[in-house]
Motif scaffolding. Structure first.
Motif, PDB file in Angstrom:
ATOM      1  N   ASP A 124       1.042  -1.176  -0.104  1.00  0.00           N
ATOM      2  CA  ASP A 124      -0.116   0.004   0.216  1.00  0.00           C
ATOM      3  C   ASP A 124       0.987   1.426  -0.245  1.00  0.00           C
ATOM      4  O   ASP A 124       1.479   2.038   1.062  1.00  0.00           O
ATOM      5  CB  ASP A 124      -0.935  -0.181   1.435  1.00  0.00           C
ATOM      6  CG  ASP A 124      -0.515   0.203   2.453  1.00  0.00           C
ATOM      7  OD1 ASP A 124      -0.564   0.219   3.692  1.00  0.00           O
ATOM      8  OD2 ASP A 124       1.336  -0.732   2.568  1.00  0.00           O
ATOM      9  N   ASP A 133       8.657  -1.971   6.060  1.00  0.00           N
ATOM     10  CA  ASP A 133       8.652  -2.366   5.429  1.00  0.00           C
ATOM     11  C   ASP A 133       9.547  -3.205   4.880  1.00  0.00           C
ATOM     12  O   ASP A 133       9.642  -4.635   4.330  1.00  0.00           O
ATOM     13  CB  ASP A 133       7.255  -1.985   4.139  1.00  0.00           C
ATOM     14  CG  ASP A 133       6.114  -1.709   4.242  1.00  0.00           C
ATOM     15  OD1 ASP A 133       5.605  -1.018   4.632  1.00  0.00           O
ATOM     16  OD2 ASP A 133       5.158  -2.771   5.820  1.00  0.00           O
ATOM     17  N   ASN A 164      -2.151   2.762   4.114  1.00  0.00           N
ATOM     18  CA  ASN A 164      -2.215   4.093   3.372  1.00  0.00           C
ATOM     19  C   ASN A 164      -2.469   4.690   2.553  1.00  0.00           C
ATOM     20  O   ASN A 164      -2.912   5.879   2.738  1.00  0.00           O
ATOM     21  CB  ASN A 164      -0.560   4.221   3.418  1.00  0.00           C
ATOM     22  CG  ASN A 164       0.626   2.978   4.020  1.00  0.00           C
ATOM     23  OD1 ASN A 164       0.347   3.378   5.279  1.00  0.00           O
ATOM     24  ND2 ASN A 164       1.341   2.320   3.452  1.00  0.00           N
ATOM     25  N   ASN A 208      -1.829  -2.447   9.107  1.00  0.00           N
ATOM     26  CA  ASN A 208      -2.219  -3.852   8.467  1.00  0.00           C
ATOM     27  C   ASN A 208      -3.746  -3.899   9.369  1.00  0.00           C
ATOM     28  O   ASN A 208      -4.686  -4.533   7.974  1.00  0.00           O
ATOM     29  CB  ASN A 208      -0.943  -3.914   8.296  1.00  0.00           C
ATOM     30  CG  ASN A 208      -0.146  -3.618   7.172  1.00  0.00           C
ATOM     31  OD1 ASN A 208      -0.283  -2.487   6.570  1.00  0.00           O
ATOM     32  ND2 ASN A 208       1.355  -3.769   7.357  1.00  0.00           N
ATOM     33  N   ASP A 258       7.673   3.523   3.249  1.00  0.00           N
ATOM     34  CA  ASP A 258       8.692   2.569   3.705  1.00  0.00           C
ATOM     35  C   ASP A 258       7.620   0.747   2.866  1.00  0.00           C
ATOM     36  O   ASP A 258       9.224   0.497   2.262  1.00  0.00           O
ATOM     37  CB  ASP A 258       7.896   2.112   4.870  1.00  0.00           C
ATOM     38  CG  ASP A 258       6.511   2.047   5.608  1.00  0.00           C
ATOM     39  OD1 ASP A 258       5.949   1.914   4.886  1.00  0.00           O
ATOM     40  OD2 ASP A 258       6.675   0.590   6.425  1.00  0.00           O
ATOM     41  N   ASP A 259       6.872   1.346   2.138  1.00  0.00           N
ATOM     42  CA  ASP A 259       6.146   0.352   1.449  1.00  0.00           C
ATOM     43  C   ASP A 259       7.425   0.792  -0.376  1.00  0.00           C
ATOM     44  O   ASP A 259       7.859  -0.399  -0.753  1.00  0.00           O
ATOM     45  CB  ASP A 259       4.918   0.767  -0.063  1.00  0.00           C
ATOM     46  CG  ASP A 259       3.971  -0.041   1.919  1.00  0.00           C
ATOM     47  OD1 ASP A 259       3.975   1.093   2.836  1.00  0.00           O
ATOM     48  OD2 ASP A 259       3.685  -0.854   1.974  1.00  0.00           O
ATOM     49  N   LEU A 280       2.661  -6.144   2.444  1.00  0.00           N
ATOM     50  CA  LEU A 280       3.186  -5.016   3.503  1.00  0.00           C
ATOM     51  C   LEU A 280       2.303  -4.084   3.504  1.00  0.00           C
ATOM     52  O   LEU A 280       2.411  -3.153   4.010  1.00  0.00           O
ATOM     53  CB  LEU A 280       4.420  -4.042   2.685  1.00  0.00           C
ATOM     54  CG  LEU A 280       5.512  -5.147   2.080  1.00  0.00           C
ATOM     55  CD1 LEU A 280       6.558  -4.158   0.796  1.00  0.00           C
ATOM     56  CD2 LEU A 280       6.394  -5.346   3.069  1.00  0.00           C
ATOM     57  N   GLY A 281       0.793  -4.081   3.728  1.00  0.00           N
ATOM     58  CA  GLY A 281      -0.689  -3.769   4.250  1.00  0.00           C
ATOM     59  C   GLY A 281      -1.202  -4.056   4.294  1.00  0.00           C
ATOM     60  O   GLY A 281      -1.008  -5.756   4.663  1.00  0.00           O
TER      61      GLY A 281
HETATM   62 CA    CA Z   1       3.596  -0.832   4.185  1.00  0.00          CA
END
Ligand code: CA
Ligand code: RIB
Length: 367
Positions: free
Chosen positions: A44, A277, A73, A199, A48-49, A156-157
Motif C-alpha cells: 500500500d 516494510d 496507507n 495493517n 516504507d512500502d 506489506l499492507g
Molecule cells: Ca505498508
C-alpha cells in the motif's frame, strides 16, 4: 628451446586459470539465479512500502514477478501510481502493477495519509509515470501466478487482497511458497491503538481470515511485526550518508522520507523514522536477519482491542502454530544489508554505517 617451453606452459596456465575464473563466475551467477526466490509484493505505497520495493529490486536473491496494490496507507489508485514512480526510479517499469481491493472486507476504509502525506509518498509530489498501463484484478493475478509458479508473497499492507484470494480459491493461498507479512505486534505497543498495528487494524477481518486459514491449512505466516520493525530507524544522518554515496538514490529517499521524519518528530518525539516494510523484504531474502518463535496467532476483529494480534506464546489454546513471530533483529546488519543492496556496494565499503545505526536500547520498542 627451454624459454619456448616455459612460454607455452605459462600460456596454458593462464588459459586454465581464466577458465577456472569464468567457471567460478558462472557458478556464482548460476547460484544466484537458482537461489532467486520468486515473489509477489502486495503493498500500500506508502513511504516504507516504496523503500521496500527499492530493496526487493536490488536483491539478487529476489525475483519480483509483480506488485499488487491494496487500499491502506493510500487509496488503491494512488498507491498504484506511487508504485509506478518507484519502478521508474529503479528503471524497472517492466514489472507489472495490479490494482486490488479498494475497501476492507467489512470495516470502513481508513487511510494513513496523515503519516504518508497527501500524495502517499511523503508529499514529494513526484510527476506521475506517463504511458504506464496498470493492470486490474490483483486477486486473479495472485491466484494464477501462485498456482502456475513456485512463488512467495510479501504482504506489506492490510491483508484484504489475500483474504479475497482465500475466498476465491483457498488452494491458491495454500500453494504460496512462503508468506511474509509486515504487521501485528507481540509485546510492542501498537501504532493505531495501544495494542493494534495499522495493517491488521485497517482490515482486521482480512487479517483474521488469513491467520485462521493458515491454521486450517497448517502453514506458517512469518509475522514481521512492530517488535522488530520499531528497531529499524532511518535517521537524517543515514539519509545523508546514502546521498554522499549515491546522490540519485539518496535524493529520492530524502524526498519521500522528509514528511515521515516530521511525522515521527511530532508524534513519536524522535529524530528519525521507523521504516517497517523494508525489514520484511530483508528477512524474506535472509531469514538470519530476524529471530523469533513459532506460535498460534489470532487477530481480534472487534471491541477495544480490534486488530490486535493475540500471540499464544505460552500455548494456552493448545493449537498448532500458524505463525513465526519475529521478535529480535540486528539494526546494523539490516542497514548494512539495505544499503549494500541499494548502492550495489560490498558491506565493507560501508565503513561509517555501524557507528551511525541506532541500537535497540536507544529505540523505545516496548515502552
Ligand atoms: Ca505498508
Ligand atoms: O504499521 C506499519 C505498516 O502500516 C507499514 O506497512 C506501513 O506502510 C503501513 O502499511
Amino acid at each position: 628451446f627451454k624459454s619456448a617451453v616455459f612460454a607455452v606452459v605459462f600460456e596454458v596456465f593462464k588459459f586454465v586459470r581464466r577458465q577456472r575464473f569464468f567457471c567460478w563466475l558462472l557458478h556464482k551467477r548460476k547460484e544466484q539465479l537458482i537461489m532467486r526466490k520468486k515473489v509477489i509484493i502486495d503493498c500500500d505505497p506508502g513511504i516504507d512500502d516504496s523503500l521496500a520495493i527499492m530493496l526487493a529490486l536490488s536483491c539478487d536473491q529476489i525475483e519480483v514477478l509483480g506488485i499488487t496494490i491494496v487500499c491502506g496507507n493510500s487509496p488503491t489508485e494512488m498507491g498504484a501510481g506511487n508504485a509506478a514512480k518507484v519502478l521508474r526510479q529503479m528503471n524497472r517499469l517492466d514489472i507489472p502493477i495490479f490494482t486490488g481491493e479498494r475497501t476492507p472486507l467489512k470495516r470502513d476504509y481508513v487511510n494513513a495519509l496523515d503519516t504518508h502525506g497527501a500524495d502517499g509518498l511523503g508529499e514529494s509530489f513526484l510527476d506521475p509515470v506517463e504511458n504506464f498501463s496498470f493492470h486490474t484484478d490483483a486477486v486473479s493475478f495472485l491466484e494464477e501466478t501462485i498456482l502456475n509458479t513456485h512463488c512467495s508473497v510479501i504482504a506489506l499492507g492490510p491483508m484484504t487482497n489475500l483474504a479475497r484470494l482465500i475466498q476465491k480459491n483457498p488452494a491458491a493461498f495454500a500453494a504460496i511458497d512462503e508468506l511474509v507479512s509486515m504487521g501485528g505486534a507481540f509485546k510492542s505497543h501498537g501504532n493505531c491503538s495501544p495494542v493494534a498495528e495499522y495493517n491488521y487494524w485497517a482490515d482486521p477481518d482480512a487479517a483474521a481470515l488469513v491467520y485462521e486459514t493458515a491454521a486450517r491449512q497448517k502453514r506458517l505466516i512469518h509475522m514481521v511485526g512492530l517488535d522488530v520493525t520499531r528497531q529499524i530507524v532511518l535517521t537524517p544522518d543515514l539519509i545523508s550518508y546514502l546521498k554522499r554515496l549515491d546522490s540519485k538514490t539518496g535524493s529520492f529517499v530524502e524526498a519521500i522520507t522528509k514528511f515521515y521524519l516530521d511525522f515521527h518528530w511530532e508524534w513519536e518525539h524522535m529524530i528519525g523514522c521507523v521504516i517497517n516494510d523494508p525489514l520484511a523484504v530483508a528477512y524474506f531474502a535472509d531469514h538470519s536477519l530476524c529471530s523469533g518463535f513459532d506460535a498460534y496467532t489470532a487477530v481480534e476483529t472487534g471491541g477495544i482491542s480490534i486488530g490486535q494480534t493475540v500471540v499464544d506464546s505460552m500455548n494456552f489454546y493448545k493449537k498448532e502454530s500458524n505463525s513465526v513471530v519475529l521478535t529480535q533483529t540486528d539494526p546494523v546488519r539490516f542497514f548494512t544489508f539495505f544499503f549494500s543492496r541499494l548502492l550495489n556496494k560490498a558491506p565493507d565499503e560501508l565503513d561509517l554505517l555501524s557507528d551511525m545505526v541506532r541500537s535497540p536500547k536507544q529505540v523505545r520498542v516496548n515502552s
